[in-house]
Design a protein around this motif. Sequence first.
Motif, PDB file in Angstrom:
ATOM      1  N   LEU A   1       0.833  -1.209   0.000  1.00 44.55           N
ATOM      2  CA  LEU A   1       0.000   0.000   0.000  1.00 44.55           C
ATOM      3  C   LEU A   1       0.868   1.258   0.000  1.00 44.55           C
ATOM      4  N   ASN A   2       1.949   1.222   0.781  1.00 46.53           N
ATOM      5  CA  ASN A   2       2.865   2.365   0.783  1.00 46.53           C
ATOM      6  C   ASN A   2       3.536   2.544  -0.574  1.00 46.53           C
ATOM      7  N   GLN A   3       3.923   1.458  -1.198  1.00 49.34           N
ATOM      8  CA  GLN A   3       4.546   1.535  -2.520  1.00 49.34           C
ATOM      9  C   GLN A   3       3.567   2.094  -3.546  1.00 49.34           C
ATOM     10  N   GLN A   4       2.304   1.690  -3.467  1.00 48.98           N
ATOM     11  CA  GLN A   4       1.291   2.219  -4.379  1.00 48.98           C
ATOM     12  C   GLN A   4       1.103   3.715  -4.161  1.00 48.98           C
ATOM     13  N   SER A   5       1.149   4.128  -2.898  1.00 49.32           N
ATOM     14  CA  SER A   5       1.005   5.545  -2.571  1.00 49.32           C
ATOM     15  C   SER A   5       2.173   6.347  -3.142  1.00 49.32           C
ATOM     16  N   VAL A   6       3.378   5.835  -2.968  1.00 53.74           N
ATOM     17  CA  VAL A   6       4.565   6.508  -3.508  1.00 53.74           C
ATOM     18  C   VAL A   6       4.484   6.572  -5.031  1.00 53.74           C
ATOM     19  N   GLN A   7       4.089   5.488  -5.642  1.00 57.02           N
ATOM     20  CA  GLN A   7       3.976   5.453  -7.104  1.00 57.02           C
ATOM     21  C   GLN A   7       2.940   6.461  -7.589  1.00 57.02           C
ATOM     22  N   SER A   8       1.850   6.588  -6.845  1.00 60.01           N
ATOM     23  CA  SER A   8       0.811   7.553  -7.203  1.00 60.01           C
ATOM     24  C   SER A   8       1.346   8.983  -7.135  1.00 60.01           C
ATOM     25  N   VAL A   9       2.143   9.276  -6.119  1.00 61.11           N
ATOM     26  CA  VAL A   9       2.734  10.604  -5.993  1.00 61.11           C
ATOM     27  C   VAL A   9       3.652  10.886  -7.183  1.00 61.11           C
ATOM     28  N   PHE A  10       4.491   9.925  -7.536  1.00 63.98           N
ATOM     29  CA  PHE A  10       5.379  10.107  -8.690  1.00 63.98           C
ATOM     30  C   PHE A  10       4.582  10.268  -9.986  1.00 63.98           C
ATOM     31  N   ASP A  11       3.532   9.480 -10.160  1.00 63.50           N
ATOM     32  CA  ASP A  11       2.703   9.597 -11.361  1.00 63.50           C
ATOM     33  C   ASP A  11       2.094  10.996 -11.464  1.00 63.50           C
ATOM     34  N   ASN A  12       1.570  11.502 -10.345  1.00 65.30           N
ATOM     35  CA  ASN A  12       0.984  12.839 -10.339  1.00 65.30           C
ATOM     36  C   ASN A  12       2.040  13.905 -10.590  1.00 65.30           C
ATOM     37  N   PHE A  13       3.220  13.719 -10.025  1.00 69.99           N
ATOM     38  CA  PHE A  13       4.317  14.665 -10.230  1.00 69.99           C
ATOM     39  C   PHE A  13       4.678  14.754 -11.716  1.00 69.99           C
TER      40      PHE A  13
END
Length: 52
Positions: free
Chosen positions: A6-18
């Motif tokens: 879940l944390n990895q998905q959250s980090v990936q989501s932040v990078f995708d949005n960035f």
Amino acid sequence: MSDALLNQQSVQSVFDNFYADILVYQTALGALEQVVNLPISAINKINAPKTP
């Protein structure tokens, strides 16, 4: 293990949005260059009036 995923998905989501925001920003700069018919680097060198 599920917390790590879940944390990895959250980090990936932040990078995708960035990266999506960077693309929007670059696209806006390109549109600005087309409207003023000058590259951004040249716009900074123009002696435009300063706002008070």
